[in-house]
Write a protein that holds these residues in place. Structure first.
Motif, PDB file in Angstrom:
ATOM      1  N   ALA A  61      -8.825   4.733  -1.100  1.00  0.00           N
ATOM      2  CA  ALA A  61      -8.536   6.013  -1.762  1.00  0.00           C
ATOM      3  C   ALA A  61      -7.038   6.284  -1.732  1.00  0.00           C
ATOM      4  N   HIS A  62      -6.537   6.781  -2.833  1.00  0.00           N
ATOM      5  CA  HIS A  62      -5.100   7.075  -2.980  1.00  0.00           C
ATOM      6  C   HIS A  62      -4.942   8.549  -3.291  1.00  0.00           C
ATOM      7  N   LEU A  63      -3.969   9.148  -2.666  1.00  0.00           N
ATOM      8  CA  LEU A  63      -3.703  10.559  -2.915  1.00  0.00           C
ATOM      9  C   LEU A  63      -2.931  10.690  -4.222  1.00  0.00           C
ATOM     10  N   ASP A  64      -3.579  11.312  -5.192  1.00  0.00           N
ATOM     11  CA  ASP A  64      -2.893  11.529  -6.467  1.00  0.00           C
ATOM     12  C   ASP A  64      -2.070  12.801  -6.367  1.00  0.00           C
ATOM     13  N   HIS A  65      -0.758  12.646  -6.451  1.00  0.00           N
ATOM     14  CA  HIS A  65       0.110  13.820  -6.321  1.00  0.00           C
ATOM     15  C   HIS A  65      -0.018  14.730  -7.517  1.00  0.00           C
ATOM     16  N   HIS A  66       0.272  15.981  -7.269  1.00  0.00           N
ATOM     17  CA  HIS A  66       0.402  16.890  -8.395  1.00  0.00           C
ATOM     18  C   HIS A  66       1.699  16.593  -9.135  1.00  0.00           C
ATOM     19  N   MET A 105       0.846  -1.201   0.000  1.00  0.00           N
ATOM     20  CA  MET A 105       0.000   0.000   0.000  1.00  0.00           C
ATOM     21  C   MET A 105       0.875   1.243   0.000  1.00  0.00           C
ATOM     22  N   ASP A 106       0.507   2.230  -0.798  1.00  0.00           N
ATOM     23  CA  ASP A 106       1.232   3.497  -0.795  1.00  0.00           C
ATOM     24  C   ASP A 106       1.062   4.189   0.556  1.00  0.00           C
ATOM     25  N   SER A 107       1.968   5.081   0.850  1.00  0.00           N
ATOM     26  CA  SER A 107       2.011   5.715   2.164  1.00  0.00           C
ATOM     27  C   SER A 107       1.064   6.910   2.279  1.00  0.00           C
ATOM     28  N   HIS A 108       0.117   7.020   1.349  1.00  0.00           N
ATOM     29  CA  HIS A 108      -0.854   8.124   1.393  1.00  0.00           C
ATOM     30  C   HIS A 108      -2.191   7.599   0.895  1.00  0.00           C
ATOM     31  N   CYS A 109      -2.750   6.686   1.678  1.00  0.00           N
ATOM     32  CA  CYS A 109      -4.013   6.051   1.301  1.00  0.00           C
ATOM     33  C   CYS A 109      -5.011   6.166   2.435  1.00  0.00           C
TER      34      CYS A 109
HETATM   35 MN    MN Z   1       1.198   6.995  -4.510  1.00  0.00          MN
END
Ligand code: MN
Ligand code: UDP
Length: 597
Positions: A414-419, A280-284
């Motif tokens: 939910a995943h944070l989509d970076h700019h 898992m990504d670290s911003h979910c």
């Molecule tokens: Mn990510």
């Protein structure tokens, strides 16, 4: 007026004393309540990174420890073949003080590293406002907005907004009603959630951890394994170790070598004890009930690699946006991954809203995979550096080497989509190298299509991976394109012929529907334009279709003839049994010889 002034001063002085007293009282109360409530408040507030390391760091178990790299007992690969490339030298390991099931560290083989010995290395300077300012479409004013801009530059998302949001925020229910009644077996396999991070913000990292702890049923959650990929930010050092040591089931592993996404996940996997790995990504942020449907699917078939529907957290507002079903993961010839939306729903099957959907690829945000299958299929390619395309490599490999992939709609994360990604922004070269590795290892002759879109040419060392491919008996890319991802259009850049293809019976020409180029969709019959550019026959199609002397176009494989079928004013092209009907007679007009062909 002098006396008046004097009286006023005395009153002010008295007021000041009173205020000071009150302030002192407030401070004492605060200090006391902090002392009593520290443990309680730890897990129920949004604490933000403490500014200084806390001093309650006393038991020797709490210390960060460092692995003695010369200890042969720590060499991986014993039960992890075919993984030989992973060296755990200088691995830092922080066990949780809370009751976990026998954390797999061997005491004798760790050297104690005092918290202070691990000096902060200064982070590289972020890109300047000028550089990024153009790209960042923010309308910012005032000092608060400046702080937000600084956060965006540092993290690629608005961390100021993130900090204000609870670490225990609940996502609105967006699952299909059909998912809510689902029953899952009590004996689902256990999961190790592996969260790799490199310089993640405190608020997003901890919200990820808490969201897993808040949503995953205890009986299925073996552990949350945080793997620090050589972060530089101060808040991710001792402060984090301390914080994590108070969380049940959470363990922290630190690498002192930068491993990149794939390498970091492979390290986490090697340390995980659960039957199923959930990367898992670290911003979910997890939706309620996300874990069970994933585990169930893997339990049914250990070669299945599954992902939830990935919802989206907005990088500016942190708003939660549900992704519409159906969705699947795909990639293009540039080897860029994306989620494909607006798929035609499968046959209006009422179950399709809750049924997992086969997918040619999965994104990296959240992936669940059986731990043994992960190891036997070759973990992540250790040659893939830093960041990018590692999920495409895994996808092609899983499919080609005996596994399969699915998106499970009753699971949502939910995943944070970076700019932008701070570590990818400056140069794309590593990403390009990763892609070349994929092309050379997995795409056989099809890699030429990728190379047409690529400039960097340099042969990667893929000997180990080709050996793996052979030993696993993996299928070739042609099979993948045919069986798994037939929708990927295979471009033919070299036209053999182009001009007008006139149909005698219809009195019209073969053409592409309006708005469509020669690269996709069926052709139709339309008035001849007279420009000589209505039809392009590619090298490939001219090998498949032969032109007889009587004007027939014969499809080699089926031995059927191309016929113009008219309905009303328009018409289509169909393969029919060969006759001498004028609708099967064609003339090439205004032939244009392609350059260099
Ligand atoms: Mn990510
Ligand atoms: N990451 C890492 N090491 C790196 C780069 C990234 O551990 O060198 C982590 C990162 O913190 C994140 C995950 O790997 O948790 C995937 O990276 P990211 O979210 O930046 O990729 P994206 O989701 O944008 O594709």
């Amino acid at each position: 007026s002098m006396r008046l002034w004097g009286r006023a001063t005395a009153a002010r002085r008295r007021m000041l004393c009173l205020w000071l007293l009150l302030l002192g009282f407030a401070l004492v109360t605060l200090a006391l309540s902090d002392l009593f409530n520290r443990d309680k408040s730890q897990s129920h507030q949004n604490p933000g990174p403490p500014r200084r390391p806390l001093q309650r760091f006393s038991s020797p178990m709490d210390l960060e420890v460092i692995v003695d790299s010369r200890d042969p007992a720590l060499e991986l690969g014993v039960d992890l073949a075919p993984l030989k490339s992973l060296q755990e030298d200088q691995l830092l390991f922080v066990p949780s003080t809370q009751g976990t099931k026998s954390p797999p560290q061997k005491k004798g083989s760790y050297k104690v590293l005092l918290p202070g010995a691990n000096k902060d290395i200064t982070a590289p300077a972020p890109p300047t406002h000028g550089e990024m300012g153009k790209a960042v479409q923010l309308h910012l004013e005032g000092s608060e907005k400046e702080a937000e801009l600084a956060a965006v530059l540092k993290y690629g998302f608005n961390e100021v907004v993130s900090e204000r949001i609870s670490q225990h925020r609940r996502l609105p229910e967006t699952r299909h009603p059909g998912c809510l009644g689902e029953q899952y077996s009590e004996s689902l396999p256990s999961a190790s959630v592996v969260i790799c991070f490199h310089d993640e913000a405190w608020s997003t990292l901890l919200r990820t951890v808490h969201s897993v702890l808040d949503t995953a049923p205890k009986q299925h959650l073996q552990e949350v394994l945080l793997v620090d990929d050589l972060s530089q930010h101060g808040h991710l050092k001792t402060v984090l170790s301390e914080y994590v040591s108070h969380l049940d089931r959470v363990r922290l592993i630190r690498s002192t070598k930068r491993l990149g996404v794939g390498g970091c996940r492979t390290l986490g996997a090697a340390r995980a004890a659960g039957e199923v790995l959930v990367f898992m990504d670290s911003h979910c942020e997890c939706q309620k009930g996300w874990l069970e449907p994933l585990l169930e699917r893997v339990a049914q078939d250990r070669t299945k690699v599954v992902s939830p529907i990935m919802d989206v957290i907005d990088w500016q507002t942190f708003q939660y946006n549900a992704t519409q079903w159906p969705v699947r993961g795909v990639f293009d010839w540039r080897l860029d991954f994306h989620w494909e939306l607006n798929l035609p729903l499968q046959d209006k099957d009422p179950d399709s809203a809750v049924q997992p959907l086969r997918t040619p690829a999965l994104g990296g945000g959240v992936v669940a995979i059986d731990r043994h299958f992960f190891q036997s299929v070759g973990a992540y390619d250790p040659g893939m550096l830093l960041w990018g395309a590692e999920q495409i490599e895994l996808s092609i490999r899983v499919w080609s080497c005996g596994g399969s992939m699915e998106v499970v709609p009753c699971s949502r994360v939910a995943h944070l989509d970076h700019h932008h990604l701070p570590y990818v922004f400056p140069d794309q070269e590593l990403l390009q190298r990763n892609k070349i590795r994929i092309a050379d290892t997995w795409m056989d002759a099809y890699r030429k299509i990728f190379y047409r879109r690529d400039t960097l040419s340099e042969s990667p060392n893929i000997t180990e991976r080709l050996r793996l491919k052979r030993s696993l008996g993996c299928r070739n890319f042609h099979w993948y394109l045919t069986a798994v991802y037939p929708q990927l259009y295979i471009p033919q850049d070299r036209p053999a012929l182009s001009g007008e293809l006139y149909n005698v019976g219809a009195g019209s020409c073969a053409d592409y529907p309006r708005g469509q180029g020669p690269q996709g969709g069926p052709m139709n019959i339309a008035p001849c334009s007279g420009t000589g550019s209505q039809v392009t026959m590619t090298t490939d199609s001219s090998q498949m279709i032969s032109f007889t002397l009587s004007g027939q176009l014969v499809h080699q494989h089926s031995q059927l003839c191309l016929e113009a079928v008219m309905e009303g004013g328009t018409g289509g092209l169909f393969l029919r049994a060969c006759t001498h009907h004028p609708r099967q007679q064609w003339h090439f007009e205004q032939l244009v010889a392609p350059k260099g062909a």
